[in-house]
Motif scaffolding. Structure first.
Motif, PDB file in Angstrom:
ATOM      1  N   LEU A   1       0.775  -1.306  -0.005  1.00  0.00           N
ATOM      2  CA  LEU A   1      -0.169   0.023  -0.068  1.00  0.00           C
ATOM      3  C   LEU A   1       0.984   1.201  -0.052  1.00  0.00           C
ATOM      4  N   GLU A   2       1.979   1.110   0.332  1.00  0.00           N
ATOM      5  CA  GLU A   2       3.248   2.095   0.133  1.00  0.00           C
ATOM      6  C   GLU A   2       4.095   2.195  -1.140  1.00  0.00           C
ATOM      7  N   TRP A   3       4.191   0.831  -1.384  1.00  0.00           N
ATOM      8  CA  TRP A   3       5.474   0.483  -2.631  1.00  0.00           C
ATOM      9  C   TRP A   3       4.881   0.853  -3.979  1.00  0.00           C
ATOM     10  N   GLU A   4       5.836   1.132  -4.879  1.00  0.00           N
ATOM     11  CA  GLU A   4       5.635   1.532  -6.172  1.00  0.00           C
ATOM     12  C   GLU A   4       6.278   0.771  -6.956  1.00  0.00           C
ATOM     13  N   PRO A   5       6.134  -0.196  -8.006  1.00  0.00           N
ATOM     14  CA  PRO A   5       6.973  -0.958  -8.819  1.00  0.00           C
ATOM     15  C   PRO A   5       7.350  -0.064  -9.909  1.00  0.00           C
ATOM     16  N   ASP A   6       8.582  -0.227 -10.373  1.00  0.00           N
ATOM     17  CA  ASP A   6       9.067   0.406 -11.579  1.00  0.00           C
ATOM     18  C   ASP A   6       8.765   0.094 -13.058  1.00  0.00           C
ATOM     19  N   GLN A   7       7.652  -0.784 -13.125  1.00  0.00           N
ATOM     20  CA  GLN A   7       7.314  -1.228 -14.463  1.00  0.00           C
ATOM     21  C   GLN A   7       5.853  -1.850 -13.966  1.00  0.00           C
ATOM     22  N   LEU A   8       5.272  -2.240 -15.239  1.00  0.00           N
ATOM     23  CA  LEU A   8       3.906  -3.154 -15.160  1.00  0.00           C
ATOM     24  C   LEU A   8       4.050  -4.304 -15.427  1.00  0.00           C
ATOM     25  N   PHE A   9       3.211  -5.233 -14.876  1.00  0.00           N
ATOM     26  CA  PHE A   9       3.410  -6.804 -15.020  1.00  0.00           C
ATOM     27  C   PHE A   9       2.174  -7.402 -15.811  1.00  0.00           C
ATOM     28  N   GLY A  10       2.475  -8.301 -16.683  1.00  0.00           N
ATOM     29  CA  GLY A  10       1.572  -9.160 -17.382  1.00  0.00           C
ATOM     30  C   GLY A  10       0.950 -10.045 -16.457  1.00  0.00           C
ATOM     31  N   PHE A  11       1.714 -10.468 -15.523  1.00  0.00           N
ATOM     32  CA  PHE A  11       0.790 -11.468 -14.483  1.00  0.00           C
ATOM     33  C   PHE A  11       0.967 -10.643 -13.145  1.00  0.00           C
ATOM     34  N   ILE A  12       0.077 -10.686 -12.143  1.00  0.00           N
ATOM     35  CA  ILE A  12      -0.019 -10.426 -10.898  1.00  0.00           C
ATOM     36  C   ILE A  12      -0.691 -11.245  -9.992  1.00  0.00           C
ATOM     37  N   LEU A  13      -0.115 -11.771  -8.942  1.00  0.00           N
ATOM     38  CA  LEU A  13      -0.784 -12.793  -7.809  1.00  0.00           C
ATOM     39  C   LEU A  13      -0.889 -12.086  -6.788  1.00  0.00           C
ATOM     40  N   LEU A  14      -1.939 -11.846  -6.088  1.00  0.00           N
ATOM     41  CA  LEU A  14      -2.344 -11.088  -4.905  1.00  0.00           C
ATOM     42  C   LEU A  14      -2.913 -12.259  -4.001  1.00  0.00           C
ATOM     43  N   ASP A  15      -2.163 -12.827  -3.069  1.00  0.00           N
ATOM     44  CA  ASP A  15      -2.696 -13.776  -2.158  1.00  0.00           C
ATOM     45  C   ASP A  15      -2.785 -13.036  -0.571  1.00  0.00           C
ATOM     46  N   ALA A  16      -4.104 -12.351  -0.468  1.00  0.00           N
ATOM     47  CA  ALA A  16      -3.908 -11.231   0.421  1.00  0.00           C
ATOM     48  C   ALA A  16      -4.177 -11.706   1.830  1.00  0.00           C
ATOM     49  N   PRO A  17      -3.525 -11.033   2.945  1.00  0.00           N
ATOM     50  CA  PRO A  17      -3.812 -11.497   4.309  1.00  0.00           C
ATOM     51  C   PRO A  17      -5.261 -11.308   4.764  1.00  0.00           C
ATOM     52  N   CYS A  18      -5.598 -12.358   5.546  1.00  0.00           N
ATOM     53  CA  CYS A  18      -6.956 -12.476   5.454  1.00  0.00           C
ATOM     54  C   CYS A  18      -7.173 -13.135   7.047  1.00  0.00           C
ATOM     55  N   SER A  19      -8.552 -13.743   7.328  1.00  0.00           N
ATOM     56  CA  SER A  19      -8.964 -14.355   8.637  1.00  0.00           C
ATOM     57  C   SER A  19      -8.316 -15.871   8.501  1.00  0.00           C
ATOM     58  N   ALA A  20      -8.072 -16.195   7.392  1.00  0.00           N
ATOM     59  CA  ALA A  20      -7.504 -17.507   7.309  1.00  0.00           C
ATOM     60  C   ALA A  20      -8.469 -18.736   7.836  1.00  0.00           C
ATOM     61  N   THR A  21      -9.857 -18.336   7.589  1.00  0.00           N
ATOM     62  CA  THR A  21     -10.825 -19.406   8.220  1.00  0.00           C
ATOM     63  C   THR A  21     -10.688 -20.697   7.497  1.00  0.00           C
ATOM     64  N   GLY A  22     -10.266 -20.783   6.321  1.00  0.00           N
ATOM     65  CA  GLY A  22      -9.939 -21.884   5.198  1.00  0.00           C
ATOM     66  C   GLY A  22      -8.951 -23.028   5.703  1.00  0.00           C
ATOM     67  N   THR A  23      -8.151 -22.351   6.526  1.00  0.00           N
ATOM     68  CA  THR A  23      -6.867 -23.347   6.673  1.00  0.00           C
ATOM     69  C   THR A  23      -7.042 -23.938   8.116  1.00  0.00           C
ATOM     70  N   PHE A  24      -8.235 -24.229   8.660  1.00  0.00           N
ATOM     71  CA  PHE A  24      -8.565 -24.854  10.068  1.00  0.00           C
ATOM     72  C   PHE A  24      -8.094 -26.408  10.105  1.00  0.00           C
ATOM     73  N   ARG A  25      -8.058 -27.029   8.802  1.00  0.00           N
ATOM     74  CA  ARG A  25      -7.556 -28.365   9.127  1.00  0.00           C
ATOM     75  C   ARG A  25      -6.432 -28.579   9.545  1.00  0.00           C
ATOM     76  N   ARG A  26      -5.426 -27.471   8.905  1.00  0.00           N
ATOM     77  CA  ARG A  26      -3.913 -27.599   9.305  1.00  0.00           C
ATOM     78  C   ARG A  26      -3.602 -26.686  10.394  1.00  0.00           C
ATOM     79  N   HIS A  27      -4.258 -25.692  10.537  1.00  0.00           N
ATOM     80  CA  HIS A  27      -4.134 -24.874  11.493  1.00  0.00           C
ATOM     81  C   HIS A  27      -5.455 -24.650  12.365  1.00  0.00           C
ATOM     82  N   PRO A  28      -5.851 -25.547  13.337  1.00  0.00           N
ATOM     83  CA  PRO A  28      -7.010 -25.692  14.007  1.00  0.00           C
ATOM     84  C   PRO A  28      -7.268 -24.428  14.772  1.00  0.00           C
ATOM     85  N   GLU A  29      -6.260 -23.783  15.488  1.00  0.00           N
ATOM     86  CA  GLU A  29      -6.400 -22.690  16.274  1.00  0.00           C
ATOM     87  C   GLU A  29      -6.689 -21.583  15.875  1.00  0.00           C
ATOM     88  N   VAL A  30      -7.038 -21.254  14.393  1.00  0.00           N
ATOM     89  CA  VAL A  30      -7.605 -20.158  13.733  1.00  0.00           C
ATOM     90  C   VAL A  30      -8.964 -19.909  14.005  1.00  0.00           C
TER      91      VAL A  30
END
Length: 394
Positions: free
Chosen positions: A280-309
């Protein structure tokens, strides 16, 4: 005794201090022998998987309710997890529990364990989901999906590995006594001491959930192309992209997590440019043809590996998380080249972090190509929401 004491400390850090089990495990068990480390993890993990049901048993046998963060409750959780899930003999269960309560309510603990044993207390066939999440999911998912999710919570998941060289899939599956569901992937039954597996030290593979692999695959053919991997650490997707021949720029704001990513790159012999920055503060020096954004989240989908979530997170956190995700997606869209593809993903089961973020990003110059939701218990691994966007060509 040492393993059970460590397990009690693990529960305290996870449930009282709000830390993840992975975050605190190494520090709490570093003085233990490998068998005791494994037992401490097993006890803590089973207590977290069956937390609602264990607390129900404890409360049913207590004359007065114990505070949620009371040491006696933590000890009873570990004792009952050992007794009911790991089949620890009752005499050993009581003896070790009382020893962990020097100066504490030992008579109360003894009375609770003795009463539950006398009454033949058992756990249900499948663990009970925490109320805060169960009430949400009951209105959104079919009963069969909810039952599958409860089964996933109660089951130790397999270990999924991604291979540096997909051409070696068959040989590694044989060598590791595993199975492969797709090229470049090997799955081994049960939890594993990954550091002891042959091939890890020489960088033949890394641990990566099978569902997380699908997120990267939605980008398509990235061989020889620049790819921007945002919120990249600890690096499973970065490694997958690099192994596919992409020229990866990996960005994450946590320096200690980026150090782990760089260590994985060094071990596997793969390469990527790494940047420690808040997107949210960084700026790249080029455009990209492919971008992957795996955003920070509640992670509720990971409870099988991380039951504490499910205990660490609460639905009240969702609005704040969703707003940050929306900002990240909107900012990322500015860096996508004409004709490019952007994949937005969260390992969350919550519409606030998935469908609603996508809806609120309308008008950012992106065309929505597809959305999909993977559910733990019925999907390939963890729960994910994945949205694939394209930007019109010049």
């Amino acid at each position: 005794m040492a393993a059970r004491a460590a397990a009690v400390r693990l529960l305290h850090e996870v449930l009282t201090l709000g830390r993840s089990l992975d975050e605190v495990f190494a520090r709490q068990v570093q003085a233990l022998a490998p068998p005791d480390r494994a037992l401490a993890h097993a006890l803590a993990a089973q207590a977290l998987r069956w937390l609602v049901d264990l607390d129900r048993l404890i409360d049913s046998a207590s004359a007065r309710p114990l505070p949620a963060d009371a040491r006696a409750r933590q000890v009873l959780r570990i004792a009952l997890a050992g007794r009911l899930r790991l089949k620890t003999p009752m005499h050993a269960t009581i003896a070790t529990a009382l020893a962990l309560l020097q100066g504490g309510p030992r008579r109360l603990c003894h009375a609770v364990l003795a009463r539950l044993d006398r009454e033949g207390a058992t756990l249900p066939e499948l663990p009970t989901l925490p109320v805060a999440w169960a009430e949400r999911w009951e209105s959104r998912f079919k009963p069969s999906a909810l039952e599958a999710m409860r089964a996933a919570l109660g089951t130790i998941p397999p270990t999924d590995l991604s291979l540096r060289n997909p051409d070696e899939t068959t040989s590694w599956a044989t060598r590791l006594a595993g199975q492969s569901i797709e090229p470049g992937h090997v799955q081994i039954a049960g939890s594993q001491r990954v550091e002891a597996l042959p091939g890890l030290a020489e960088g033949a593979f890394w641990v990566q959930d099978l569902a997380a692999r699908q997120v990267v695959r939605r980008l398509g053919d990235v061989g020889g192309r620049p790819v921007l991997d945002l919120c990249a650490a600890p690096g499973g997707k970065t490694l997958q992209l690099a192994a596919a021949g992409a020229h990866v720029t990996a960005v994450d704001r946590a320096a200690y997590r980026m150090a782990r990513l760089e260590a994985h790159l060094a071990r596997t012999g793969l390469s990527a440019r790494t940047v420690v920055a808040d997107l949210l503060e960084w700026e790249p020096d080029q455009l990209f043809g492919f971008i992957l954004l795996d955003a920070p989240c509640s992670a509720t989908g990971t409870f099988r590996r991380h039951p504490e979530v499910l205990a660490r997170r609460h639905p009240r956190e969702l609005p704040g998380l969703a707003e940050r995700q929306r900002q990240m997606l909107a900012r990322s869209a500015n860096w996508l080249a004409p004709g490019g593809r952007l994949v937005y993903a969260v390992c969350s089961l919550e519409p606030e972090e998935g469908e609603e973020v996508v809806e609120r990003t309308a008008g950012q110059g992106l065309a929505l190509l597809a959305t999909e939701r993977l559910l733990p218990g019925t999907g390939p691994g963890d729960g994910f929401f994945i949205a694939t966007f394209a930007k019109a060509g010049a």
